[in-house]
Design a protein around this motif. Structure first.
Motif, short mmCIF file in Angstrom:
data_model
loop_
_atom_site.label_atom_id
_atom_site.label_comp_id
_atom_site.label_asym_id
_atom_site.label_seq_id
_atom_site.Cartn_x
_atom_site.Cartn_y
_atom_site.Cartn_z
N LEU A 213 -3.12 -2.33 -31.15
CA LEU A 213 -3.69 -2.28 -29.81
C LEU A 213 -2.88 -3.19 -28.89
CD1 LEU A 213 -5.92 -1.44 -27.81
CD2 LEU A 213 -7.29 -3.35 -28.67
N TYR A 214 -2.19 -2.57 -27.92
CA TYR A 214 -1.35 -3.36 -27.02
C TYR A 214 -2.14 -3.85 -25.81
CZ TYR A 214 2.76 -4.91 -24.47
OH TYR A 214 3.68 -5.69 -23.80
N SER A 215 -2.76 -2.94 -25.09
CA SER A 215 -3.50 -3.30 -23.88
C SER A 215 -4.38 -2.13 -23.50
CB SER A 215 -2.53 -3.65 -22.74
OG SER A 215 -1.75 -2.52 -22.39
N THR A 216 -4.97 -2.22 -22.33
CA THR A 216 -5.76 -1.11 -21.80
C THR A 216 -5.29 -0.80 -20.39
OG1 THR A 216 -7.48 -2.58 -20.94
CG2 THR A 216 -7.80 -1.71 -23.17
N ILE A 217 -5.36 0.47 -20.03
CA ILE A 217 -5.07 0.92 -18.67
C ILE A 217 -6.31 1.63 -18.15
CG2 ILE A 217 -3.66 2.41 -17.22
CD1 ILE A 217 -1.34 1.96 -19.10
N ASP A 218 -6.95 1.04 -17.14
CA ASP A 218 -8.21 1.58 -16.61
C ASP A 218 -9.22 1.79 -17.73
OD1 ASP A 218 -7.16 1.62 -14.03
OD2 ASP A 218 -6.32 3.63 -14.29
N GLY A 219 -9.22 0.87 -18.68
CA GLY A 219 -10.19 0.91 -19.76
C GLY A 219 -9.76 1.69 -20.98
N ALA A 220 -8.69 2.49 -20.87
CA ALA A 220 -8.22 3.30 -22.00
C ALA A 220 -7.24 2.48 -22.85
CB ALA A 220 -7.52 4.56 -21.50
N PRO A 221 -7.47 2.43 -24.16
CA PRO A 221 -6.60 1.62 -25.02
C PRO A 221 -5.22 2.25 -25.21
CG PRO A 221 -8.20 2.80 -26.35
CD PRO A 221 -8.56 3.06 -24.92
N ILE A 222 -4.20 1.40 -25.29
CA ILE A 222 -2.82 1.80 -25.56
C ILE A 222 -2.51 1.38 -26.99
CG2 ILE A 222 -0.42 1.63 -24.87
CD1 ILE A 222 -2.30 2.88 -22.77
#
Length: 341
Positions: A213-222
Protein backbone atom coordinates in the motif's frame (compact mmCIF):
# COMPACT_ATOMS: atom_id res chain seq x y z
CA UNK A 1 5.66 5.54 -7.10
CA UNK A 2 6.32 9.27 -6.88
CA UNK A 3 4.18 12.31 -7.56
CA UNK A 4 6.38 14.74 -9.48
CA UNK A 5 5.53 18.44 -9.36
CA UNK A 6 7.65 20.28 -11.91
CA UNK A 7 8.10 24.06 -11.88
CA UNK A 8 7.55 25.68 -15.27
CA UNK A 9 10.78 27.17 -16.56
CA UNK A 10 12.70 27.87 -19.71
CA UNK A 11 15.03 25.34 -21.25
CA UNK A 12 18.68 25.45 -20.44
CA UNK A 13 20.31 27.98 -22.76
CA UNK A 14 24.04 27.96 -22.12
CA UNK A 15 26.35 25.75 -20.04
CA UNK A 16 30.08 26.18 -19.75
CA UNK A 17 32.13 23.20 -20.88
CA UNK A 18 32.96 21.08 -23.87
CA UNK A 19 32.40 17.39 -24.53
CA UNK A 20 31.76 15.23 -27.56
CA UNK A 21 28.17 15.18 -28.71
CA UNK A 22 26.55 11.77 -28.21
CA UNK A 23 25.02 9.84 -31.04
CA UNK A 24 21.86 7.82 -30.61
CA UNK A 25 22.11 4.08 -30.08
CA UNK A 26 19.74 1.24 -29.33
CA UNK A 27 19.58 -0.37 -25.92
CA UNK A 28 20.01 0.90 -22.38
CA UNK A 29 22.40 0.20 -19.55
CA UNK A 30 25.12 -1.29 -21.74
CA UNK A 31 28.48 -1.96 -20.13
CA UNK A 32 30.80 1.06 -20.24
CA UNK A 33 33.82 1.19 -22.49
CA UNK A 34 36.78 3.54 -22.19
CA UNK A 35 39.18 4.97 -24.73
CA UNK A 36 41.70 7.81 -24.69
CA UNK A 37 40.75 8.67 -21.10
CA UNK A 38 37.03 8.91 -21.83
CA UNK A 39 34.14 6.67 -20.80
CA UNK A 40 31.30 6.06 -23.25
CA UNK A 41 28.19 4.11 -22.34
CA UNK A 42 24.64 3.82 -23.57
CA UNK A 43 21.92 5.22 -21.33
CA UNK A 44 18.28 4.78 -22.39
CA UNK A 45 19.15 4.73 -26.07
CA UNK A 46 21.56 7.66 -25.95
CA UNK A 47 25.34 7.42 -26.11
CA UNK A 48 26.83 9.30 -23.18
CA UNK A 49 30.51 10.23 -23.40
CA UNK A 50 32.28 11.52 -20.31
CA UNK A 51 35.74 12.83 -21.28
CA UNK A 52 37.18 12.58 -17.75
CA UNK A 53 35.93 11.59 -14.28
CA UNK A 54 33.43 14.28 -13.25
CA UNK A 55 34.43 16.79 -10.61
CA UNK A 56 31.22 18.88 -10.58
CA UNK A 57 28.30 16.44 -10.73
CA UNK A 58 24.67 17.39 -10.14
CA UNK A 59 22.03 14.84 -9.18
CA UNK A 60 18.41 15.68 -9.89
CA UNK A 61 16.55 13.46 -7.42
CA UNK A 62 17.08 11.32 -4.35
CA UNK A 63 17.87 7.97 -5.93
CA UNK A 64 20.72 9.38 -7.99
CA UNK A 65 21.98 11.39 -5.04
CA UNK A 66 22.14 8.42 -2.71
CA UNK A 67 23.87 6.21 -5.26
CA UNK A 68 26.71 8.70 -5.66
CA UNK A 69 26.90 9.09 -1.89
CA UNK A 70 27.07 5.31 -1.53
CA UNK A 71 30.11 5.43 -3.83
CA UNK A 72 31.71 8.08 -1.61
CA UNK A 73 31.52 10.83 -4.24
CA UNK A 74 30.12 13.72 -2.20
CA UNK A 75 33.35 15.67 -2.73
CA UNK A 76 32.63 15.65 -6.48
CA UNK A 77 29.03 16.83 -6.23
CA UNK A 78 28.14 20.51 -6.61
CA UNK A 79 24.38 20.15 -6.41
CA UNK A 80 21.45 17.94 -5.56
CA UNK A 81 17.68 18.30 -5.50
CA UNK A 82 14.26 16.69 -5.02
CA UNK A 83 14.03 14.61 -1.87
CA UNK A 84 10.92 12.45 -1.60
CA UNK A 85 11.92 10.97 1.76
CA UNK A 86 14.45 11.51 4.49
CA UNK A 87 17.98 10.74 3.36
CA UNK A 88 19.16 7.37 4.66
CA UNK A 89 21.02 7.81 7.99
CA UNK A 90 24.22 6.33 6.59
CA UNK A 91 24.34 9.09 3.96
CA UNK A 92 23.11 12.00 6.09
CA UNK A 93 26.50 13.55 6.92
CA UNK A 94 27.74 13.29 3.34
CA UNK A 95 24.46 14.71 2.02
CA UNK A 96 24.76 17.72 4.32
CA UNK A 97 27.99 18.69 2.53
CA UNK A 98 26.31 18.90 -0.91
CA UNK A 99 24.53 22.13 -1.96
CA UNK A 100 20.78 21.75 -2.44
CA UNK A 101 19.85 23.54 -5.66
CA UNK A 102 16.07 23.23 -5.35
CA UNK A 103 13.36 21.56 -3.31
CA UNK A 104 12.09 19.93 -6.51
CA UNK A 105 13.88 19.87 -9.86
CA UNK A 106 16.22 22.83 -10.37
CA UNK A 107 15.41 25.41 -12.99
CA UNK A 108 17.60 25.84 -16.03
CA UNK A 109 19.18 28.87 -14.40
CA UNK A 110 19.91 27.01 -11.16
CA UNK A 111 21.55 24.17 -13.03
CA UNK A 112 23.60 26.59 -15.13
CA UNK A 113 24.77 28.41 -12.00
CA UNK A 114 26.14 25.16 -10.58
CA UNK A 115 28.38 24.77 -13.68
CA UNK A 116 28.11 20.95 -13.76
CA UNK A 117 30.28 18.62 -15.79
CA UNK A 118 27.87 15.68 -15.36
CA UNK A 119 24.13 15.37 -14.61
CA UNK A 120 22.40 12.24 -13.33
CA UNK A 121 18.81 11.23 -12.59
CA UNK A 122 16.84 8.06 -12.05
CA UNK A 123 13.65 9.80 -13.21
CA UNK A 124 12.97 10.70 -16.86
CA UNK A 125 10.79 13.63 -15.80
CA UNK A 126 13.95 15.43 -14.66
CA UNK A 127 14.91 15.85 -18.31
CA UNK A 128 11.52 17.09 -19.46
CA UNK A 129 11.03 20.41 -21.29
CA UNK A 130 9.79 22.09 -18.10
CA UNK A 131 12.67 20.75 -15.98
CA UNK A 132 16.36 20.89 -16.98
CA UNK A 133 15.80 20.01 -20.63
CA UNK A 134 16.50 17.02 -22.85
CA UNK A 135 19.71 15.07 -22.33
CA UNK A 136 20.71 15.46 -25.97
CA UNK A 137 20.45 19.23 -25.60
CA UNK A 138 22.61 19.14 -22.48
CA UNK A 139 25.21 17.01 -24.24
CA UNK A 140 25.29 19.47 -27.15
CA UNK A 141 26.12 22.14 -24.56
CA UNK A 142 28.98 20.07 -23.15
CA UNK A 143 27.22 18.39 -20.22
CA UNK A 144 26.80 14.58 -20.40
CA UNK A 145 23.63 13.38 -18.70
CA UNK A 146 22.90 9.83 -17.51
CA UNK A 147 19.39 8.42 -16.96
CA UNK A 148 18.52 5.21 -15.16
CA UNK A 149 17.42 2.32 -17.37
CA UNK A 150 14.43 1.84 -15.05
CA UNK A 151 12.69 5.02 -16.29
CA UNK A 152 13.72 5.94 -19.83
CA UNK A 153 12.18 8.85 -21.74
CA UNK A 154 10.99 6.24 -24.25
CA UNK A 155 9.08 3.63 -22.20
CA UNK A 156 9.70 0.99 -24.87
CA UNK A 157 13.38 0.98 -23.84
CA UNK A 158 12.45 -0.14 -20.32
CA UNK A 159 12.47 -3.87 -20.92
CA UNK A 160 12.72 -6.95 -18.74
CA UNK A 161 12.08 -7.36 -15.04
CA UNK A 162 12.77 -4.58 -12.58
CA UNK A 163 15.40 -6.22 -10.43
CA UNK A 164 18.83 -6.09 -8.92
CA UNK A 165 20.75 -6.96 -12.07
CA UNK A 166 19.67 -3.62 -13.48
CA UNK A 167 20.47 -1.80 -10.22
CA UNK A 168 23.92 -3.39 -10.13
CA UNK A 169 24.52 -2.46 -13.77
CA UNK A 170 23.75 1.15 -12.92
CA UNK A 171 26.15 1.11 -9.98
CA UNK A 172 28.82 -0.32 -12.30
CA UNK A 173 28.10 2.36 -14.93
CA UNK A 174 28.44 5.23 -12.46
CA UNK A 175 31.52 3.77 -10.82
CA UNK A 176 33.17 3.59 -14.25
CA UNK A 177 32.18 7.17 -15.10
CA UNK A 178 33.80 8.47 -11.90
CA UNK A 179 36.79 6.14 -12.06
CA UNK A 180 35.94 4.36 -8.79
CA UNK A 181 35.40 0.86 -10.15
CA UNK A 182 36.68 -0.77 -6.96
CA UNK A 183 34.08 1.06 -4.86
CA UNK A 184 31.35 0.02 -7.26
CA UNK A 185 32.42 -3.62 -7.19
CA UNK A 186 32.49 -3.59 -3.38
CA UNK A 187 29.01 -2.05 -3.19
CA UNK A 188 27.63 -4.68 -5.57
CA UNK A 189 29.36 -7.43 -3.59
CA UNK A 190 27.85 -6.23 -0.31
CA UNK A 191 24.36 -6.07 -1.78
CA UNK A 192 24.75 -9.46 -3.47
CA UNK A 193 25.47 -10.96 -0.06
CA UNK A 194 22.12 -9.67 1.18
CA UNK A 195 20.37 -11.13 -1.87
CA UNK A 196 22.04 -14.48 -1.29
CA UNK A 197 20.96 -14.51 2.36
CA UNK A 198 17.36 -13.65 1.44
CA UNK A 199 17.29 -16.32 -1.24
CA UNK A 200 18.52 -18.88 1.28
CA UNK A 201 15.76 -17.98 3.74
CA UNK A 202 12.91 -17.65 1.20
CA UNK A 203 11.73 -21.21 1.86
CA UNK A 204 11.08 -20.20 5.47
CA UNK A 205 8.85 -17.26 4.51
CA UNK A 206 5.65 -19.30 4.42
CA UNK A 207 4.48 -18.32 0.91
CA UNK A 208 2.37 -15.52 2.42
CA UNK A 209 0.18 -13.20 0.33
CA UNK A 210 1.53 -9.65 0.45
CA UNK A 211 -0.12 -6.38 -0.60
CA UNK A 212 1.91 -3.18 -0.93
CA UNK A 213 0.00 0.00 0.00
CA UNK A 214 1.67 3.18 -1.23
CA UNK A 215 -0.92 5.90 -0.69
CA UNK A 216 -4.48 6.89 -1.47
CA UNK A 217 -5.90 9.17 -4.15
CA UNK A 218 -9.31 10.60 -3.23
CA UNK A 219 -9.65 7.72 -0.80
CA UNK A 220 -8.77 4.97 -3.30
CA UNK A 221 -5.74 2.87 -2.31
CA UNK A 222 -2.71 2.62 -4.61
CA UNK A 223 -1.13 -0.84 -4.55
CA UNK A 224 1.84 -2.49 -6.21
CA UNK A 225 1.02 -4.44 -9.36
CA UNK A 226 2.98 -7.16 -11.08
CA UNK A 227 5.53 -5.16 -13.10
CA UNK A 228 7.48 -3.10 -10.57
CA UNK A 229 10.17 -3.58 -7.97
CA UNK A 230 7.76 -4.68 -5.17
CA UNK A 231 6.84 -7.70 -7.30
CA UNK A 232 10.52 -8.65 -7.52
CA UNK A 233 11.10 -8.07 -3.81
CA UNK A 234 8.08 -10.19 -2.87
CA UNK A 235 9.20 -13.09 -5.05
CA UNK A 236 12.79 -12.98 -3.78
CA UNK A 237 11.60 -12.93 -0.17
CA UNK A 238 9.41 -15.99 -0.68
CA UNK A 239 5.99 -14.34 -0.70
CA UNK A 240 3.23 -13.76 -3.26
CA UNK A 241 2.07 -10.37 -4.44
CA UNK A 242 -1.68 -10.28 -3.84
CA UNK A 243 -2.08 -7.90 -6.81
CA UNK A 244 0.38 -9.50 -9.22
CA UNK A 245 -2.40 -9.70 -11.81
CA UNK A 246 -2.42 -5.92 -12.22
CA UNK A 247 -0.32 -5.02 -15.28
CA UNK A 248 1.28 -1.94 -13.75
CA UNK A 249 3.98 -0.95 -11.31
CA UNK A 250 1.38 0.79 -9.15
CA UNK A 251 -2.36 0.81 -9.68
CA UNK A 252 -5.52 2.14 -8.09
CA UNK A 253 -7.84 -0.41 -6.52
CA UNK A 254 -10.58 -0.35 -3.86
CA UNK A 255 -10.74 -1.22 -0.20
CA UNK A 256 -13.43 -3.76 -1.02
CA UNK A 257 -11.03 -5.47 -3.45
CA UNK A 258 -8.32 -5.53 -0.80
CA UNK A 259 -10.82 -7.00 1.64
CA UNK A 260 -11.84 -9.69 -0.85
CA UNK A 261 -8.22 -10.70 -1.47
CA UNK A 262 -7.49 -10.37 2.27
CA UNK A 263 -3.67 -10.52 2.11
CA UNK A 264 -1.71 -12.09 4.93
CA UNK A 265 0.68 -9.12 5.08
CA UNK A 266 0.38 -5.42 4.30
CA UNK A 267 3.51 -3.45 3.42
CA UNK A 268 2.99 0.24 4.15
CA UNK A 269 4.97 2.93 2.34
CA UNK A 270 6.42 5.35 4.87
CA UNK A 271 6.52 8.75 3.17
CA UNK A 272 7.99 11.75 4.94
CA UNK A 273 6.66 14.51 2.65
CA UNK A 274 4.24 15.60 5.38
CA UNK A 275 0.85 15.00 3.75
CA UNK A 276 -1.95 13.49 5.83
CA UNK A 277 -2.02 9.71 5.49
CA UNK A 278 1.48 9.48 4.04
CA UNK A 279 3.40 8.05 6.97
CA UNK A 280 3.26 4.39 7.92
CA UNK A 281 1.92 5.46 11.33
CA UNK A 282 -0.97 7.32 9.65
CA UNK A 283 -1.73 4.31 7.46
CA UNK A 284 -1.67 1.98 10.45
CA UNK A 285 -4.08 4.17 12.40
CA UNK A 286 -6.44 4.40 9.42
CA UNK A 287 -6.41 0.64 8.86
CA UNK A 288 -7.24 -0.04 12.49
CA UNK A 289 -9.93 2.63 12.77
CA UNK A 290 -11.90 1.81 9.61
CA UNK A 291 -14.57 -0.85 10.10
CA UNK A 292 -13.75 -2.60 6.81
CA UNK A 293 -9.96 -2.61 6.98
CA UNK A 294 -9.90 -3.40 10.69
CA UNK A 295 -11.18 -6.88 9.78
CA UNK A 296 -8.35 -7.62 7.34
CA UNK A 297 -6.28 -10.61 8.41
CA UNK A 298 -3.07 -8.58 8.22
CA UNK A 299 -4.50 -5.90 10.49
CA UNK A 300 -5.99 -8.29 13.03
CA UNK A 301 -2.73 -10.28 13.20
CA UNK A 302 -0.60 -7.10 13.22
CA UNK A 303 1.25 -8.15 10.08
CA UNK A 304 2.01 -4.60 9.00
CA UNK A 305 5.47 -3.84 7.62
CA UNK A 306 6.65 -0.23 7.27
CA UNK A 307 9.19 0.45 4.50
CA UNK A 308 10.43 3.89 3.38
CA UNK A 309 8.79 4.80 0.08
CA UNK A 310 12.16 5.61 -1.48
CA UNK A 311 13.21 1.99 -1.07
CA UNK A 312 10.24 0.87 -3.17
CA UNK A 313 11.78 2.42 -6.28
CA UNK A 314 14.84 0.78 -7.86
CA UNK A 315 17.83 2.34 -6.13
CA UNK A 316 20.85 1.62 -4.00
CA UNK A 317 18.43 1.33 -1.06
CA UNK A 318 16.18 -1.34 -2.57
CA UNK A 319 18.23 -4.05 -0.90
CA UNK A 320 17.20 -2.59 2.47
CA UNK A 321 13.53 -3.02 1.55
CA UNK A 322 14.25 -6.61 0.56
CA UNK A 323 15.96 -7.37 3.87
CA UNK A 324 13.12 -5.77 5.86
CA UNK A 325 10.45 -7.73 3.97
CA UNK A 326 12.37 -11.00 4.22
CA UNK A 327 12.88 -10.66 7.97
CA UNK A 328 9.19 -9.85 8.44
CA UNK A 329 7.89 -12.76 6.35
CA UNK A 330 10.20 -15.27 8.00
CA UNK A 331 9.16 -13.95 11.40
CA UNK A 332 5.44 -14.12 10.60
CA UNK A 333 5.78 -17.65 9.19
CA UNK A 334 7.73 -18.75 12.24
CA UNK A 335 5.08 -17.37 14.57
CA UNK A 336 2.40 -19.25 12.63
CA UNK A 337 4.37 -22.47 12.86
CA UNK A 338 4.79 -22.01 16.59
CA UNK A 339 1.09 -21.37 17.06
CA UNK A 340 0.21 -24.54 15.11
CA UNK A 341 2.63 -26.71 17.05
Amino acid sequence: MRTILIPVTALLAVLVGCAPSPSSAAGAGDAPSAGAGAVTLTSCGLDVTVPAPPQRAVTLEQGATELLLALGLEDRMVGTSYLTDAVAPEYADAYAAVPVLAAQYPTAEQLRAADPDFVYSMRASAFGPDAVGARAELADLGVPAYLSANDCEDPSLVTGDTGFDRIFAEVTDLAAVFGVEDRGAELVREQQEVLDAVTASAADAGDLDVAWLYSTIDGAPIVAGGTGLPQTLTELAGGRNAFADLDAQWAETSWDEIAQRDPDVLVLADLSRGLAGDSAADKTAMLRDDTVTAELSAVRADRLVAIPATEMDPSVRSVDALATLSDALVGFAGADAGADA
